[in-house]
Design an enzyme around this catalytic site. Structure first.
Site, PDB file in Angstrom:
ATOM      1  N   ASN A  10      77.281  29.400  44.035  1.00 42.90           N
ATOM      2  CA  ASN A  10      76.551  28.127  43.952  1.00 42.90           C
ATOM      3  C   ASN A  10      75.221  28.175  44.705  1.00 42.90           C
ATOM      4  O   ASN A  10      74.626  27.125  44.975  1.00 42.90           O
ATOM      5  CB  ASN A  10      77.416  26.996  44.523  1.00 42.90           C
ATOM      6  CG  ASN A  10      78.695  26.794  43.732  1.00 42.90           C
ATOM      7  OD1 ASN A  10      78.683  26.822  42.505  1.00 42.90           O
ATOM      8  ND2 ASN A  10      79.802  26.594  44.426  1.00 42.90           N
ATOM      9  N   HIS A  48      85.893  16.434  41.175  1.00 40.81           N
ATOM     10  CA  HIS A  48      86.281  17.522  42.057  1.00 40.81           C
ATOM     11  C   HIS A  48      87.715  17.365  42.555  1.00 40.81           C
ATOM     12  O   HIS A  48      88.199  16.250  42.776  1.00 40.81           O
ATOM     13  CB  HIS A  48      85.360  17.549  43.293  1.00 40.81           C
ATOM     14  CG  HIS A  48      84.149  18.390  43.131  1.00 40.81           C
ATOM     15  ND1 HIS A  48      82.891  17.933  43.439  1.00 40.81           N
ATOM     16  CD2 HIS A  48      83.987  19.669  42.715  1.00 40.81           C
ATOM     17  CE1 HIS A  48      81.998  18.887  43.222  1.00 40.81           C
ATOM     18  NE2 HIS A  48      82.635  19.951  42.776  1.00 40.81           N
ATOM     19  N   GLU A  95      81.071  12.535  39.585  1.00 42.58           N
ATOM     20  CA  GLU A  95      80.127  13.546  40.052  1.00 42.58           C
ATOM     21  C   GLU A  95      78.814  13.353  39.298  1.00 42.58           C
ATOM     22  O   GLU A  95      78.814  12.903  38.155  1.00 42.58           O
ATOM     23  CB  GLU A  95      80.653  14.954  39.780  1.00 42.58           C
ATOM     24  CG  GLU A  95      81.900  15.338  40.539  1.00 42.58           C
ATOM     25  CD  GLU A  95      82.347  16.748  40.226  1.00 42.58           C
ATOM     26  OE1 GLU A  95      81.500  17.659  40.247  1.00 42.58           O
ATOM     27  OE2 GLU A  95      83.542  16.940  39.956  1.00 42.58           O
ATOM     28  N   SER A 154      81.278  20.219  38.095  1.00 47.15           N
ATOM     29  CA  SER A 154      81.359  21.606  38.534  1.00 47.15           C
ATOM     30  C   SER A 154      81.936  22.548  37.492  1.00 47.15           C
ATOM     31  O   SER A 154      81.629  23.738  37.496  1.00 47.15           O
ATOM     32  CB  SER A 154      82.192  21.699  39.812  1.00 47.15           C
ATOM     33  OG  SER A 154      83.509  21.196  39.604  1.00 47.15           O
ATOM     34  N   ASP A 205      79.514  11.928  43.858  1.00 48.53           N
ATOM     35  CA  ASP A 205      79.511  13.239  44.502  1.00 48.53           C
ATOM     36  C   ASP A 205      78.332  14.034  43.962  1.00 48.53           C
ATOM     37  O   ASP A 205      78.302  14.408  42.791  1.00 48.53           O
ATOM     38  CB  ASP A 205      80.838  13.950  44.200  1.00 48.53           C
ATOM     39  CG  ASP A 205      80.968  15.287  44.917  1.00 48.53           C
ATOM     40  OD1 ASP A 205      79.947  15.791  45.417  1.00 48.53           O
ATOM     41  OD2 ASP A 205      82.084  15.832  44.957  1.00 48.53           O
ATOM     42  N   HIS A 233      76.619  19.359  43.352  1.00 51.44           N
ATOM     43  CA  HIS A 233      75.901  20.353  42.550  1.00 51.44           C
ATOM     44  C   HIS A 233      74.510  19.883  42.133  1.00 51.44           C
ATOM     45  O   HIS A 233      73.811  20.606  41.421  1.00 51.44           O
ATOM     46  CB  HIS A 233      76.730  20.720  41.321  1.00 51.44           C
ATOM     47  CG  HIS A 233      77.989  21.463  41.661  1.00 51.44           C
ATOM     48  ND1 HIS A 233      78.008  22.809  41.917  1.00 51.44           N
ATOM     49  CD2 HIS A 233      79.259  21.030  41.817  1.00 51.44           C
ATOM     50  CE1 HIS A 233      79.243  23.190  42.209  1.00 51.44           C
ATOM     51  NE2 HIS A 233      80.020  22.131  42.154  1.00 51.44           N
ATOM     52  N   LYS A 293      76.085  24.669  49.062  1.00 56.30           N
ATOM     53  CA  LYS A 293      75.776  25.159  47.714  1.00 56.30           C
ATOM     54  C   LYS A 293      74.279  25.496  47.663  1.00 56.30           C
ATOM     55  O   LYS A 293      73.871  26.520  48.186  1.00 56.30           O
ATOM     56  CB  LYS A 293      76.214  24.135  46.680  1.00 56.30           C
ATOM     57  CG  LYS A 293      77.741  23.961  46.658  1.00 56.30           C
ATOM     58  CD  LYS A 293      78.202  22.984  45.629  1.00 56.30           C
ATOM     59  CE  LYS A 293      79.717  22.993  45.467  1.00 56.30           C
ATOM     60  NZ  LYS A 293      80.456  22.655  46.713  1.00 56.30           N
TER      61      LYS A 293
END
Length: 392
Positions: free
Chosen positions: A40, A129, A176, A180, A205, A208, A239
Site C-alpha cells: 500500500n 474493512h 470506506e 480495499s 474510513d 486508502h 499506507k
C-alpha cells in the site's frame, strides 16, 4: 506439556491441517527481491530517503529524551508533542480536532464499538474493512449491511430505521472512501445527501484515500468538500504516508467522546515520541511533494491503457484508484496466475475465497509512483501468458 495442554495443541494442529488441505493456510513471507505490485506504499514514502532523513533529523532534535510512551494517554503517555501533532492533523484535514490511535485497526475498533449505542442502528456497506466489521460486532447497536455502493438499498434501510426509531436513538452509516478489495470509490456526495435526508451520521474510513486524493492528499471527503457533513473520518498513516498510526478526525466533541469511551484508545500504551514525529514529518513531506499524486494517476492511466490493449477479454473491478483487481474465478486459477507473476519477479498476490466471495477470486495489483512503465508492461505480458494457460 500437561495432558490437557497436549489435547488443545492437537486440536489447533488439526485446524491448521484442515486449512492447509483447503489451500487457505496463511504464512508469513518476504518478497524483498520482487518488484512491488503488492504493498500500500502508493507514493513510495516508505522507501523515501528524504522522508527517512527528515524523521531522523526530527528524532535528533527531540528534547524529550524518551524512547517510549511509558503508559496510556490517560496516564503517563500524554505529551505536548501529541497535542501539537493532533492539532496539525486537524488543520491539515480541515476539521476541528483529531485523536491519534496506534493503528487504523485500533481506530476503527474504537470508533465503531463505542459510537453506536444499544437501540441505535448501524448500517454498514457490505465491503467495509475487517477492522470496521470487528468494531461493529463489539457494538450493542442494531447492525444491518447494505449492498455495496447501492444507494437504493441504503435508502430503503434508512427509511426502515427511521420508522422504527425511538426518541434519542441514532442512525449511523459506515463506508470506506476507497474500498480495499475492489479499489472503487464510495459515492460520497450522494451518501452525505441520504444521511442528511434521514438524519443519520456518516462515518468514512479514508485509509486508502489518505495522501492520494484531495489537493494536498487530505482524502476524498475533503476533495468533495464534505468535511462538515461527515461526523468522523479515519485516516491511517501506514499506507500512502509510509509511517505508522492513525487518527480519527472530526468535531471536538467527538474527540472528547472517544477519549472517554473508545477502549482501544483508553486501554493501550500510547505511541512513542518517534511515531508522533514520523507522522508530522510524513505530512510535511506530503505537502512538499506537489506532483506526487499526479504522477500516481499517470501510472494508473498507463496501466489501464495497456490492459485494454493486451487483455481485452479480462475482467477487472471498476477502479480509478491505485488498487487494480483482476478477477480470476477459482482459488486454484488465481493462485496459479499469482505464482507465475512471482516467478517472473513481480510481487503480486492472489485474494482467495472466502476472503472474497466464491467466483470473485482475484489478483490485487497495487500501483505506485515508483513502478516504471517497463515494469508494468512486463507484468501485463506475464499476466497475458498465464491467463491463456488458465483459460485453455
Amino acid at each position: 506439556m500437561s495432558e490437557s495442554t497436549n489435547f488443545i495443541v492437537k486440536a489447533l494442529a488439526e485446524r491448521l491441517h484442515d486449512r492447509q488441505q483447503s489451500g487457505l493456510l496463511r504464512q508469513l513471507s518476504t518478497a524483498d527481491h520482487l518488484v512491488d505490485f503488492c504493498s500500500n506504499d502508493y507514493l513510495g514514502f516508505a522507501r523515501s530517503a528524504k522522508l527517512k532523513a527528515r524523521i531522523q533529523q526530527a528524532d535528533l532534535s527531540d528534547n524529550t529524551n524518551r524512547t517510549g510512551a511509558t503508559g496510556s494517554r490517560l496516564l503517563a503517555g500524554q505529551t505536548e508533542l501529541a497535542n501539537q501533532v493532533e492539532q496539525q492533523l486537524a488543520d491539515f484535514y480541515q476539521t476541528e480536532n483529531a485523536l491519534v490511535f496506534n493503528s487504523g485497526y485500533d481506530a476503527n475498533i474504537g470508533l465503531m464499538a463505542c459510537l453506536p449505542q444499544a437501540g441505535d442502528t448501524l448500517l454498514t456497506d457490505e465491503l467495509i474493512h475487517a477492522s470496521m466489521i470487528d468494531g461493529a460486532r463489539l457494538s450493542y447497536a442494531n447492525r444491518q449491511r447494505f449492498r455495496h455502493n447501492d444507494l437504493d438499498d441504503l435508502s430503503a434501510k434508512l427509511q426502515q430505521a427511521n420508522e422504527s426509531r425511538q426518541q434519542g436513538q441514532q442512525v449511523f452509516v459506515a463506508v470506506e472512501s476507497i474500498y480495499s478489495m475492489d479499489g472503487d470509490m464510495a459515492p460520497l456526495p450522494e451518501l452525505a445527501n441520504l444521511c442528511e435526508q434521514y438524519n443519520a451520521a456518516l462515518l468514512v474510513d479514508e485509509a486508502h484515500a489518505t495522501g492520494v486524493y484531495g489537493s494536498n492528499g487530505e482524502g476524498l471527503v475533503v476533495a468533495y468538500g464534505l468535511q462538515d457533513r461527515v461526523l468522523a473520518r479515519v485516516h491511517t498513516f501506514g499506507k500512502a504516508l509510509g509511517v505508522h498510526g492513525a487518527a480519527i478526525v472530526g468535531p471536538t466533541v467527538l474527540r472528547n467522546y472517544l477519549i472517554n469511551f473508545a477502549r482501544s484508545f483508553i486501554y493501550t500504551t500510547a505511541l512513542p515520541p518517534h511515531s508522533f514525529l514520523a507522522i508530522r514529518c510524513a505530512h510535511e513531506h506530503l505537502q512538499a511533494q506537489a506532483t506526487v499524486a499526479e504522477r500516481l494517476q499517470k501510472t494508473i492511466r498507463h496501466f489501464q491503457e495497456r490492459v485494454l490493449t493486451a487483455l481485452p477479454e479480462s475482467q477487472w473491478t471498476t477502479s480509478q484508484s491505485p488498487i487494480q483487481c483482476l478477477i480470476i474465478p477459482g482459488n486454484d486459477n488465481a493462485r496459479y496466475v499469482a505464482k507465475e507473476a512471482q516467478w517472473a519477479g513481480f510481487d503480486v498476490r492472489a485474494i482467495l475465497s472466502p476472503t472474497v466471495p466464491a467466483g470473485q477470486e482475484r489478483l490485487r495489483i497495487c500501483l505506485h509512483v515508483f513502478n516504471t512503465t517497463s515494469e508494468i508492461d512486463q507484468l501485463i505480458s506475464v499476466l497475458q501468458s498465464a491467463l491463456a494457460n488458465v483459460l485453455t
